[in-house]
Design a protein around this motif. Sequence first.
Motif, PDB file in Angstrom:
ATOM      1  N   MET A 188       0.804  -1.215   0.000  1.00  0.00           N
ATOM      2  CA  MET A 188       0.000   0.000   0.000  1.00  0.00           C
ATOM      3  C   MET A 188       0.841   1.271   0.000  1.00  0.00           C
ATOM      4  O   MET A 188       0.562   2.209  -0.737  1.00  0.00           O
ATOM      5  CB  MET A 188      -0.939  -0.008   1.219  1.00  0.00           C
ATOM      6  N   HIS A 189       1.876   1.296   0.819  1.00  0.00           N
ATOM      7  CA  HIS A 189       2.608   2.552   1.016  1.00  0.00           C
ATOM      8  C   HIS A 189       3.839   2.700   0.124  1.00  0.00           C
ATOM      9  O   HIS A 189       4.319   3.820  -0.066  1.00  0.00           O
ATOM     10  CB  HIS A 189       2.997   2.693   2.486  1.00  0.00           C
ATOM     11  N   VAL A 190       4.331   1.604  -0.393  1.00  0.00           N
ATOM     12  CA  VAL A 190       5.480   1.673  -1.311  1.00  0.00           C
ATOM     13  C   VAL A 190       5.017   1.475  -2.752  1.00  0.00           C
ATOM     14  O   VAL A 190       5.380   2.228  -3.653  1.00  0.00           O
ATOM     15  CB  VAL A 190       6.556   0.626  -0.945  1.00  0.00           C
ATOM     16  N   ASN A 191       4.172   0.450  -2.950  1.00  0.00           N
ATOM     17  CA  ASN A 191       3.703   0.139  -4.302  1.00  0.00           C
ATOM     18  C   ASN A 191       2.393   0.842  -4.657  1.00  0.00           C
ATOM     19  O   ASN A 191       1.860   0.653  -5.747  1.00  0.00           O
ATOM     20  CB  ASN A 191       3.544  -1.371  -4.459  1.00  0.00           C
ATOM     21  N   LYS A 192       1.864   1.629  -3.705  1.00  0.00           N
ATOM     22  CA  LYS A 192       0.707   2.502  -3.933  1.00  0.00           C
ATOM     23  C   LYS A 192      -0.569   1.760  -4.329  1.00  0.00           C
ATOM     24  O   LYS A 192      -1.385   2.258  -5.102  1.00  0.00           O
ATOM     25  CB  LYS A 192       1.031   3.557  -4.994  1.00  0.00           C
ATOM     26  N   LYS A 193      -0.769   0.567  -3.781  1.00  0.00           N
ATOM     27  CA  LYS A 193      -2.022  -0.154  -3.987  1.00  0.00           C
ATOM     28  C   LYS A 193      -3.022   0.260  -2.911  1.00  0.00           C
ATOM     29  O   LYS A 193      -2.653   0.414  -1.746  1.00  0.00           O
ATOM     30  CB  LYS A 193      -1.791  -1.667  -3.943  1.00  0.00           C
ATOM     31  N   LYS A 194      -4.294   0.391  -3.264  1.00  0.00           N
ATOM     32  CA  LYS A 194      -5.304   0.782  -2.286  1.00  0.00           C
ATOM     33  C   LYS A 194      -5.836  -0.426  -1.509  1.00  0.00           C
ATOM     34  O   LYS A 194      -6.192  -0.318  -0.341  1.00  0.00           O
ATOM     35  CB  LYS A 194      -6.454   1.505  -2.990  1.00  0.00           C
ATOM     36  N   GLU A 212      -9.214  -6.449  -6.292  1.00  0.00           N
ATOM     37  CA  GLU A 212      -7.809  -6.050  -6.158  1.00  0.00           C
ATOM     38  C   GLU A 212      -7.147  -6.756  -4.984  1.00  0.00           C
ATOM     39  O   GLU A 212      -5.994  -7.198  -5.080  1.00  0.00           O
ATOM     40  CB  GLU A 212      -7.700  -4.537  -5.964  1.00  0.00           C
ATOM     41  N   ILE A 213      -7.871  -6.872  -3.884  1.00  0.00           N
ATOM     42  CA  ILE A 213      -7.335  -7.573  -2.711  1.00  0.00           C
ATOM     43  C   ILE A 213      -7.043  -9.026  -3.063  1.00  0.00           C
ATOM     44  O   ILE A 213      -5.970  -9.550  -2.760  1.00  0.00           O
ATOM     45  CB  ILE A 213      -8.326  -7.497  -1.526  1.00  0.00           C
ATOM     46  N   ALA A 214      -8.005  -9.684  -3.712  1.00  0.00           N
ATOM     47  CA  ALA A 214      -7.843 -11.095  -4.070  1.00  0.00           C
ATOM     48  C   ALA A 214      -6.681 -11.283  -5.041  1.00  0.00           C
ATOM     49  O   ALA A 214      -5.921 -12.257  -4.937  1.00  0.00           O
ATOM     50  CB  ALA A 214      -9.133 -11.634  -4.667  1.00  0.00           C
ATOM     51  N   ASP A 215      -6.527 -10.367  -5.993  1.00  0.00           N
ATOM     52  CA  ASP A 215      -5.413 -10.451  -6.943  1.00  0.00           C
ATOM     53  C   ASP A 215      -4.077 -10.363  -6.218  1.00  0.00           C
ATOM     54  O   ASP A 215      -3.149 -11.125  -6.508  1.00  0.00           O
ATOM     55  CB  ASP A 215      -5.504  -9.316  -7.974  1.00  0.00           C
ATOM     56  N   TRP A 216      -3.973  -9.418  -5.284  1.00  0.00           N
ATOM     57  CA  TRP A 216      -2.708  -9.256  -4.563  1.00  0.00           C
ATOM     58  C   TRP A 216      -2.407 -10.477  -3.698  1.00  0.00           C
ATOM     59  O   TRP A 216      -1.281 -10.967  -3.684  1.00  0.00           O
ATOM     60  CB  TRP A 216      -2.742  -8.006  -3.685  1.00  0.00           C
ATOM     61  N   VAL A 217      -3.417 -10.965  -2.997  1.00  0.00           N
ATOM     62  CA  VAL A 217      -3.229 -12.141  -2.138  1.00  0.00           C
ATOM     63  C   VAL A 217      -2.799 -13.343  -2.972  1.00  0.00           C
ATOM     64  O   VAL A 217      -1.899 -14.102  -2.587  1.00  0.00           O
ATOM     65  CB  VAL A 217      -4.522 -12.444  -1.351  1.00  0.00           C
ATOM     66  N   ALA A 218      -3.427 -13.525  -4.143  1.00  0.00           N
ATOM     67  CA  ALA A 218      -3.056 -14.631  -5.024  1.00  0.00           C
ATOM     68  C   ALA A 218      -1.611 -14.501  -5.486  1.00  0.00           C
ATOM     69  O   ALA A 218      -0.903 -15.507  -5.646  1.00  0.00           O
ATOM     70  CB  ALA A 218      -4.002 -14.680  -6.227  1.00  0.00           C
ATOM     71  N   SER A 219      -1.153 -13.262  -5.676  1.00  0.00           N
ATOM     72  CA  SER A 219       0.241 -13.043  -6.099  1.00  0.00           C
ATOM     73  C   SER A 219       1.231 -13.436  -5.008  1.00  0.00           C
ATOM     74  O   SER A 219       2.417 -13.605  -5.278  1.00  0.00           O
ATOM     75  CB  SER A 219       0.455 -11.570  -6.484  1.00  0.00           C
ATOM     76  N   GLN A 220       0.726 -13.606  -3.779  1.00  0.00           N
ATOM     77  CA  GLN A 220       1.576 -14.011  -2.662  1.00  0.00           C
ATOM     78  C   GLN A 220       1.533 -15.520  -2.426  1.00  0.00           C
ATOM     79  O   GLN A 220       2.042 -16.021  -1.422  1.00  0.00           O
ATOM     80  CB  GLN A 220       1.143 -13.275  -1.388  1.00  0.00           C
ATOM     81  N   GLN A 233      -9.614 -18.605  -4.228  1.00  0.00           N
ATOM     82  CA  GLN A 233     -10.941 -18.968  -3.749  1.00  0.00           C
ATOM     83  C   GLN A 233     -10.951 -19.222  -2.242  1.00  0.00           C
ATOM     84  O   GLN A 233     -11.919 -18.861  -1.549  1.00  0.00           O
ATOM     85  CB  GLN A 233     -11.450 -20.204  -4.502  1.00  0.00           C
ATOM     86  N   ALA A 234      -9.886 -19.822  -1.733  1.00  0.00           N
ATOM     87  CA  ALA A 234      -9.794 -20.067  -0.291  1.00  0.00           C
ATOM     88  C   ALA A 234      -9.753 -18.744   0.464  1.00  0.00           C
ATOM     89  O   ALA A 234     -10.380 -18.589   1.522  1.00  0.00           O
ATOM     90  CB  ALA A 234      -8.555 -20.900   0.023  1.00  0.00           C
ATOM     91  N   PHE A 235      -9.031 -17.788  -0.108  1.00  0.00           N
ATOM     92  CA  PHE A 235      -8.966 -16.476   0.540  1.00  0.00           C
ATOM     93  C   PHE A 235     -10.322 -15.790   0.511  1.00  0.00           C
ATOM     94  O   PHE A 235     -10.777 -15.247   1.538  1.00  0.00           O
ATOM     95  CB  PHE A 235      -7.924 -15.584  -0.137  1.00  0.00           C
TER      96      PHE A 235
END
Length: 218
Positions: free
Chosen positions: A124-130, A136-144, A149-151
Amino acid sequence: MKNINLFTLIRNIFFGVLCLGFSNVALSQARPIEEGFDYRVMPVAQVTESKGKIEVLEFFWYGCPHCHDFEPELSAWIAKQGKDVVVKKVPVAFRDELLPHSQLFYALDSLGRNDLHAKVMVAMHVNKKKLLAEAEIADWVASQGIDRQAFLKAFKSFTVTSKARAANQIAQAYRIDGVPTVAVQGKYLTSPSIAGGSKVRATQAMDFLVNKVRKEKK
């Protein structure tokens, strides 16, 4: 020659003010921890859940730049605590539209992925994601590396949404009006802003308060 003398005078004044500033910071950190200057006593003590332990609550919001800034010092402080200290993070959503951040915290917690806590702040604070919209949350979590779907199942679950709203109720009971704020044993509050804007002073106050509670328990 006059120009050189003027430059020298300005330089000496600059470094004098700078040294004075450092001296004031050093003096403030050297003086004893004091109520009203470094911490506050709550007018009504709150009941703690960690029986037999010293309970420390960190109230935070993922979108808060000060929380992100305080995270390294807080993590280092937590790592040094004894077995009699329990630290719990409490996400605060000052407006309903910010509740997805609290749900994100509890969803990650339910999946055993608290290791991503600091990474959320970096996103959020470095990569400026809201990280407010569900997609958007699900996309970021999946990237981790977390199953999307579990998330989402956890994120939208009754348990997680209830915890997110309950966290706000806890913050209201503690009269939290800014973050980060740290509560010790339901009775004492401190933070970098309370402790004169110093992160170091805040952790010193936390040490003082934990030891104070230890003495009170005897």
